[in-house]
Design a protein around this motif. Sequence first.
Motif, PDB file in Angstrom:
ATOM      1  N   SER A  81     -17.413  -8.302  32.669  1.00  0.00           N
ATOM      2  CA  SER A  81     -16.365  -9.302  32.585  1.00  0.00           C
ATOM      3  C   SER A  81     -15.132  -8.679  31.959  1.00  0.00           C
ATOM      4  O   SER A  81     -14.989  -7.463  31.915  1.00  0.00           O
ATOM      5  CB  SER A  81     -16.866 -10.506  31.774  1.00  0.00           C
ATOM      6  OG  SER A  81     -16.041 -11.626  31.974  1.00  0.00           O
TER       7      SER A  81
ATOM      8  N   ASN B  41     -20.079 -13.737  42.998  1.00  0.00           N
ATOM      9  CA  ASN B  41     -19.244 -12.577  42.670  1.00  0.00           C
ATOM     10  C   ASN B  41     -17.908 -12.617  43.401  1.00  0.00           C
ATOM     11  O   ASN B  41     -16.862 -12.277  42.833  1.00  0.00           O
ATOM     12  CB  ASN B  41     -19.994 -11.286  43.006  1.00  0.00           C
ATOM     13  CG  ASN B  41     -21.150 -11.020  42.059  1.00  0.00           C
ATOM     14  OD1 ASN B  41     -21.196 -11.560  40.955  1.00  0.00           O
ATOM     15  ND2 ASN B  41     -22.086 -10.186  42.487  1.00  0.00           N
ATOM     16  N   ILE B  42     -17.935 -13.052  44.656  1.00  0.00           N
ATOM     17  CA  ILE B  42     -16.692 -13.137  45.426  1.00  0.00           C
ATOM     18  C   ILE B  42     -15.786 -14.228  44.859  1.00  0.00           C
ATOM     19  O   ILE B  42     -14.594 -14.012  44.624  1.00  0.00           O
ATOM     20  CB  ILE B  42     -17.004 -13.409  46.907  1.00  0.00           C
ATOM     21  CG1 ILE B  42     -17.696 -12.191  47.539  1.00  0.00           C
ATOM     22  CG2 ILE B  42     -15.725 -13.751  47.670  1.00  0.00           C
ATOM     23  CD1 ILE B  42     -18.243 -12.452  48.926  1.00  0.00           C
TER      24      ILE B  42
ATOM     25  N   ARG C  13     -15.018 -13.386  41.016  1.00  0.00           N
ATOM     26  CA  ARG C  13     -14.594 -12.016  40.720  1.00  0.00           C
ATOM     27  C   ARG C  13     -15.448 -11.401  39.625  1.00  0.00           C
ATOM     28  O   ARG C  13     -14.961 -10.770  38.683  1.00  0.00           O
ATOM     29  CB  ARG C  13     -13.112 -11.981  40.331  1.00  0.00           C
ATOM     30  CG  ARG C  13     -12.187 -12.469  41.435  1.00  0.00           C
ATOM     31  CD  ARG C  13     -10.740 -12.408  41.028  1.00  0.00           C
ATOM     32  NE  ARG C  13      -9.870 -12.914  42.082  1.00  0.00           N
ATOM     33  CZ  ARG C  13      -8.544 -12.998  41.979  1.00  0.00           C
ATOM     34  NH1 ARG C  13      -7.955 -12.603  40.865  1.00  0.00           N
ATOM     35  NH2 ARG C  13      -7.833 -13.471  42.985  1.00  0.00           N
TER      36      ARG C  13
ATOM     37  N   ARG D 231     -19.512  -9.444  38.759  1.00  0.00           N
ATOM     38  CA  ARG D 231     -20.410  -8.444  39.330  1.00  0.00           C
ATOM     39  C   ARG D 231     -21.843  -8.705  38.884  1.00  0.00           C
ATOM     40  O   ARG D 231     -22.536  -7.825  38.384  1.00  0.00           O
ATOM     41  CB  ARG D 231     -19.959  -7.029  38.938  1.00  0.00           C
ATOM     42  CG  ARG D 231     -18.722  -6.552  39.688  1.00  0.00           C
ATOM     43  CD  ARG D 231     -18.335  -5.140  39.310  1.00  0.00           C
ATOM     44  NE  ARG D 231     -17.682  -5.098  38.005  1.00  0.00           N
ATOM     45  CZ  ARG D 231     -17.348  -3.958  37.386  1.00  0.00           C
ATOM     46  NH1 ARG D 231     -17.621  -2.795  37.938  1.00  0.00           N
ATOM     47  NH2 ARG D 231     -16.754  -4.003  36.202  1.00  0.00           N
TER      48      ARG D 231
ATOM     49  N   ARG E  48     -15.662 -16.870  34.098  1.00  0.00           N
ATOM     50  CA  ARG E  48     -14.276 -17.311  34.178  1.00  0.00           C
ATOM     51  C   ARG E  48     -13.565 -17.266  32.830  1.00  0.00           C
ATOM     52  O   ARG E  48     -12.349 -17.407  32.777  1.00  0.00           O
ATOM     53  CB  ARG E  48     -14.220 -18.760  34.685  1.00  0.00           C
ATOM     54  CG  ARG E  48     -14.473 -18.939  36.145  1.00  0.00           C
ATOM     55  CD  ARG E  48     -13.727 -20.176  36.641  1.00  0.00           C
ATOM     56  NE  ARG E  48     -13.726 -21.245  35.659  1.00  0.00           N
ATOM     57  CZ  ARG E  48     -14.547 -22.295  35.669  1.00  0.00           C
ATOM     58  NH1 ARG E  48     -15.459 -22.377  36.608  1.00  0.00           N
ATOM     59  NH2 ARG E  48     -14.460 -23.236  34.761  1.00  0.00           N
TER      60      ARG E  48
ATOM     61  N   THR F 181     -16.453 -23.401  40.750  1.00  0.00           N
ATOM     62  CA  THR F 181     -15.273 -22.681  41.226  1.00  0.00           C
ATOM     63  C   THR F 181     -14.085 -23.630  41.319  1.00  0.00           C
ATOM     64  O   THR F 181     -12.951 -23.270  40.969  1.00  0.00           O
ATOM     65  CB  THR F 181     -15.543 -22.055  42.604  1.00  0.00           C
ATOM     66  OG1 THR F 181     -16.643 -21.150  42.500  1.00  0.00           O
ATOM     67  CG2 THR F 181     -14.324 -21.295  43.089  1.00  0.00           C
TER      68      THR F 181
END
Length: 273
Positions: free
Chosen positions: A5, A157-158, A161, A163, A213, A252
């Motif tokens: 992060s 992940n997309i 953002r 991993r 986030r 999201t």
Amino acid sequence: MRIFSAPRSSSPSSFFDSRPRTPRISIVIPTRNEARNLEVILTTLPPVHEVIIVDGHSVDGTLDTAHRVLPSAITLTQTRRGKGNALSCGFERATGDIIVMFDADGSADAREIPRFVDSLTAGADFAKGSRFRAGGGSEDITRLRTAGNAVLSGIANILLRARFTDLCYGYNAFWRDILPILDLPAAGEPAPHLMNWGDGFEIETLLNCRVARAGIVVEEVPSIELNRIHGVSNLNAVSDGLRVLRTILVETRRRYQPPAVIAEVEPGSALAA
């Protein structure tokens, strides 16, 4: 282990810099009819500041077993329904510097707790267990669940953002001072037939989405998932996978329009699990 992060310089609050070098540890264990498993797991826990057992209205003597096996444990009855609400109740009661989320079914290995604590004292804000990092693994996961986890981790992940290598795993630990930015549903007054957004099994994905986030340091910690000791898992690869996907999509969107989802739950319904 890997920090994936934001770097420390972007942490949202300066209180992260005043954490103790020798933190007090709170272990929070959500339970529901896990008396036989508590007989085993409570004897494996290391000495810590406190163990908090949050019961989901068990009918098998779960709390009696907890008091007998570990008299020092703090026991609570959750206010609503679902694993997420049980965890929130435990988080609010915790007084330690670090909170460890620990399942009651025997799947979490207590010997790994120092590994999570070391990650946090070395600089992470949130230590997330991963069965798919080198050194991790599972005695329980099926090929279908492995494939589903990979797909869901990829979507998260997309969109976030991040991993993640293992989105759908609930063995985590974090500094208690990040609770305000996680914005979890408050325990509140007892209302055992209600569930708020975040009260159910979506809690684990919800936490991962929010820490991704939040601009804090998240580190994946290799972990080996053990087999459940007694009983049968309530997990369903398809329905729970869809629930995780919905959680990713809702979380999201949450940055733009926070959800306010409150559902009345009838006893015995799927949501009441």
